[in-house]
Design a protein around this motif. Structure first.
Motif, PDB file in Angstrom:
ATOM      1  N   TYR A  85       0.837  -1.204   0.000  1.00  0.00           N
ATOM      2  CA  TYR A  85       0.000   0.000   0.000  1.00  0.00           C
ATOM      3  C   TYR A  85       0.875   1.259   0.000  1.00  0.00           C
ATOM      4  O   TYR A  85       0.626   2.202  -0.745  1.00  0.00           O
ATOM      5  CB  TYR A  85      -0.924  -0.010   1.220  1.00  0.00           C
ATOM      6  CG  TYR A  85      -1.753   1.246   1.350  1.00  0.00           C
ATOM      7  CD1 TYR A  85      -2.864   1.451   0.552  1.00  0.00           C
ATOM      8  CD2 TYR A  85      -1.412   2.231   2.273  1.00  0.00           C
ATOM      9  CE1 TYR A  85      -3.619   2.594   0.658  1.00  0.00           C
ATOM     10  CE2 TYR A  85      -2.157   3.385   2.389  1.00  0.00           C
ATOM     11  CZ  TYR A  85      -3.262   3.565   1.576  1.00  0.00           C
ATOM     12  OH  TYR A  85      -3.993   4.714   1.689  1.00  0.00           O
TER      13      TYR A  85
ATOM     14  N   TYR B   2      -5.520   5.793  -7.243  1.00  0.00           N
ATOM     15  CA  TYR B   2      -5.185   4.435  -7.682  1.00  0.00           C
ATOM     16  C   TYR B   2      -5.797   3.467  -6.689  1.00  0.00           C
ATOM     17  O   TYR B   2      -5.492   3.515  -5.500  1.00  0.00           O
ATOM     18  CB  TYR B   2      -3.670   4.247  -7.749  1.00  0.00           C
ATOM     19  CG  TYR B   2      -3.265   2.850  -8.123  1.00  0.00           C
ATOM     20  CD1 TYR B   2      -3.479   2.396  -9.405  1.00  0.00           C
ATOM     21  CD2 TYR B   2      -2.693   1.996  -7.205  1.00  0.00           C
ATOM     22  CE1 TYR B   2      -3.122   1.117  -9.772  1.00  0.00           C
ATOM     23  CE2 TYR B   2      -2.328   0.715  -7.558  1.00  0.00           C
ATOM     24  CZ  TYR B   2      -2.543   0.281  -8.839  1.00  0.00           C
ATOM     25  OH  TYR B   2      -2.204  -0.990  -9.199  1.00  0.00           O
ATOM     26  N   ARG B   3      -6.666   2.619  -7.169  1.00  0.00           N
ATOM     27  CA  ARG B   3      -7.384   1.668  -6.323  1.00  0.00           C
ATOM     28  C   ARG B   3      -8.008   2.396  -5.142  1.00  0.00           C
ATOM     29  O   ARG B   3      -8.873   3.225  -5.316  1.00  0.00           O
ATOM     30  CB  ARG B   3      -6.468   0.537  -5.889  1.00  0.00           C
ATOM     31  CG  ARG B   3      -6.022  -0.342  -7.033  1.00  0.00           C
ATOM     32  CD  ARG B   3      -5.219  -1.503  -6.549  1.00  0.00           C
ATOM     33  NE  ARG B   3      -4.690  -2.239  -7.676  1.00  0.00           N
ATOM     34  CZ  ARG B   3      -3.693  -3.077  -7.588  1.00  0.00           C
ATOM     35  NH1 ARG B   3      -3.115  -3.305  -6.438  1.00  0.00           N
ATOM     36  NH2 ARG B   3      -3.279  -3.710  -8.650  1.00  0.00           N
TER      37      ARG B   3
ATOM     38  N   ALA C 117       2.082   7.079  -6.612  1.00  0.00           N
ATOM     39  CA  ALA C 117       1.090   8.111  -6.913  1.00  0.00           C
ATOM     40  C   ALA C 117       1.624   9.504  -6.594  1.00  0.00           C
ATOM     41  O   ALA C 117       1.440  10.449  -7.374  1.00  0.00           O
ATOM     42  CB  ALA C 117      -0.197   7.844  -6.133  1.00  0.00           C
TER      43      ALA C 117
ATOM     44  N   TYR D 144      -3.807   4.748 -13.331  1.00  0.00           N
ATOM     45  CA  TYR D 144      -3.823   5.832 -12.354  1.00  0.00           C
ATOM     46  C   TYR D 144      -4.671   6.963 -12.923  1.00  0.00           C
ATOM     47  O   TYR D 144      -4.492   7.349 -14.069  1.00  0.00           O
ATOM     48  CB  TYR D 144      -2.410   6.345 -12.086  1.00  0.00           C
ATOM     49  CG  TYR D 144      -1.528   5.363 -11.357  1.00  0.00           C
ATOM     50  CD1 TYR D 144      -1.397   5.416  -9.984  1.00  0.00           C
ATOM     51  CD2 TYR D 144      -0.832   4.379 -12.048  1.00  0.00           C
ATOM     52  CE1 TYR D 144      -0.589   4.516  -9.306  1.00  0.00           C
ATOM     53  CE2 TYR D 144      -0.019   3.485 -11.380  1.00  0.00           C
ATOM     54  CZ  TYR D 144       0.100   3.561 -10.019  1.00  0.00           C
ATOM     55  OH  TYR D 144       0.891   2.679  -9.349  1.00  0.00           O
TER      56      TYR D 144
ATOM     57  N   ASN E  29       3.869   1.527  -1.107  1.00  0.00           N
ATOM     58  CA  ASN E  29       4.515   1.616  -2.412  1.00  0.00           C
ATOM     59  C   ASN E  29       3.576   2.252  -3.439  1.00  0.00           C
ATOM     60  O   ASN E  29       3.993   3.085  -4.244  1.00  0.00           O
ATOM     61  CB  ASN E  29       4.971   0.235  -2.872  1.00  0.00           C
ATOM     62  CG  ASN E  29       5.857   0.302  -4.083  1.00  0.00           C
ATOM     63  OD1 ASN E  29       6.593   1.258  -4.259  1.00  0.00           O
ATOM     64  ND2 ASN E  29       5.773  -0.711  -4.923  1.00  0.00           N
ATOM     65  N   GLU E  30       2.300   1.868  -3.421  1.00  0.00           N
ATOM     66  CA  GLU E  30       1.319   2.465  -4.324  1.00  0.00           C
ATOM     67  C   GLU E  30       1.176   3.959  -4.058  1.00  0.00           C
ATOM     68  O   GLU E  30       1.098   4.762  -4.984  1.00  0.00           O
ATOM     69  CB  GLU E  30      -0.040   1.784  -4.165  1.00  0.00           C
ATOM     70  CG  GLU E  30      -0.091   0.382  -4.688  1.00  0.00           C
ATOM     71  CD  GLU E  30      -1.390  -0.316  -4.362  1.00  0.00           C
ATOM     72  OE1 GLU E  30      -2.309   0.330  -3.805  1.00  0.00           O
ATOM     73  OE2 GLU E  30      -1.497  -1.510  -4.654  1.00  0.00           O
ATOM     74  N   LYS E  31       1.135   4.336  -2.778  1.00  0.00           N
ATOM     75  CA  LYS E  31       1.036   5.756  -2.427  1.00  0.00           C
ATOM     76  C   LYS E  31       2.266   6.515  -2.910  1.00  0.00           C
ATOM     77  O   LYS E  31       2.149   7.627  -3.419  1.00  0.00           O
ATOM     78  CB  LYS E  31       0.905   5.924  -0.909  1.00  0.00           C
ATOM     79  CG  LYS E  31      -0.415   5.543  -0.316  1.00  0.00           C
ATOM     80  CD  LYS E  31      -1.441   6.597  -0.443  1.00  0.00           C
ATOM     81  CE  LYS E  31      -1.266   7.731   0.523  1.00  0.00           C
ATOM     82  NZ  LYS E  31      -2.357   8.679   0.417  1.00  0.00           N
TER      83      LYS E  31
ATOM     84  N   ASP F 262      -1.034  -0.700 -14.815  1.00  0.00           N
ATOM     85  CA  ASP F 262      -1.965  -0.189 -13.826  1.00  0.00           C
ATOM     86  C   ASP F 262      -2.534   1.135 -14.304  1.00  0.00           C
ATOM     87  O   ASP F 262      -1.897   1.894 -15.018  1.00  0.00           O
ATOM     88  CB  ASP F 262      -1.269   0.006 -12.476  1.00  0.00           C
ATOM     89  CG  ASP F 262      -0.830  -1.308 -11.872  1.00  0.00           C
ATOM     90  OD1 ASP F 262      -1.531  -2.318 -12.109  1.00  0.00           O
ATOM     91  OD2 ASP F 262       0.184  -1.343 -11.172  1.00  0.00           O
TER      92      ASP F 262
ATOM     93  N   SER G  65      -6.203   4.201  -2.861  1.00  0.00           N
ATOM     94  CA  SER G  65      -5.347   5.268  -2.355  1.00  0.00           C
ATOM     95  C   SER G  65      -5.551   6.544  -3.172  1.00  0.00           C
ATOM     96  O   SER G  65      -5.897   6.510  -4.342  1.00  0.00           O
ATOM     97  CB  SER G  65      -3.881   4.842  -2.387  1.00  0.00           C
ATOM     98  OG  SER G  65      -3.454   4.668  -3.711  1.00  0.00           O
TER      99      SER G  65
END
Length: 137
Positions: free
Chosen positions: A42, A123-124, A49, A97, A44-46, A95, A126
């Motif tokens: 999570y 993204y998803r 972004a 975004y 890493n996704e943030k 993915d 987040s």
């Protein structure tokens, strides 16, 4: 007379009970590892972004009126609340975004020739927001 020697070792009950105790300890640690892995993914996704939003903000600072704000004449002074509300899709390793760019300007910002830019990347589950100013001449 025959003397029996004492045989040393573990009984079956001792071996089974030690295996049960080790299993309980390892299961509790495995839950900790699973949760930390989810948190790391999570975060890493943030981070991706936030980096995308900061990159878009820097791109806008270099060319503010080229791609995103083409309807704005950079030679005029503005008096408005919302310049533009743009949504763009970014793709990174398959993915999706969603990038939202909102440009606003108050009268104080108009006097200083600044445009306030708020970039939000979704993204998803987040959502990350970066804010900055663009100077125009």
């Amino acid at each position: 007379m025959k003397v029996l020697k004492k045989e040393e070792g573990f009984t079956l009950i001792e071996v089974v009970s030690s295996i049960v105790i080790i299993t309980i300890v390892l299961l509790s640690f495995s839950q900790l590892f699973i949760q930390s892995n989810k948190t790391a993914a999570y975060n890493n996704e943030k981070l991706v972004a936030i980096n995308m939003a900061e990159a878009e903000l820097e791109r806008l600072k270099l060319m503010p009126f080229a791609e995103y704000l083409p309807s704005i004449d950079s030679t005029k002074l503005y008096n408005f609340e919302t310049i533009s509300d743009i949504e763009k899709k970014l793709y990174s390793d398959g993915d999706n975004y969603r990038l939202n760019i909102k440009a606003t300007q108050t009268s104080e910002e108009k006097n200083r020739k600044l445009i306030n830019i708020v970039i939000t990347v979704k993204y998803r589950n987040s959502k990350s927001t970066v804010e900055g100013y663009i100077r125009y001449e």
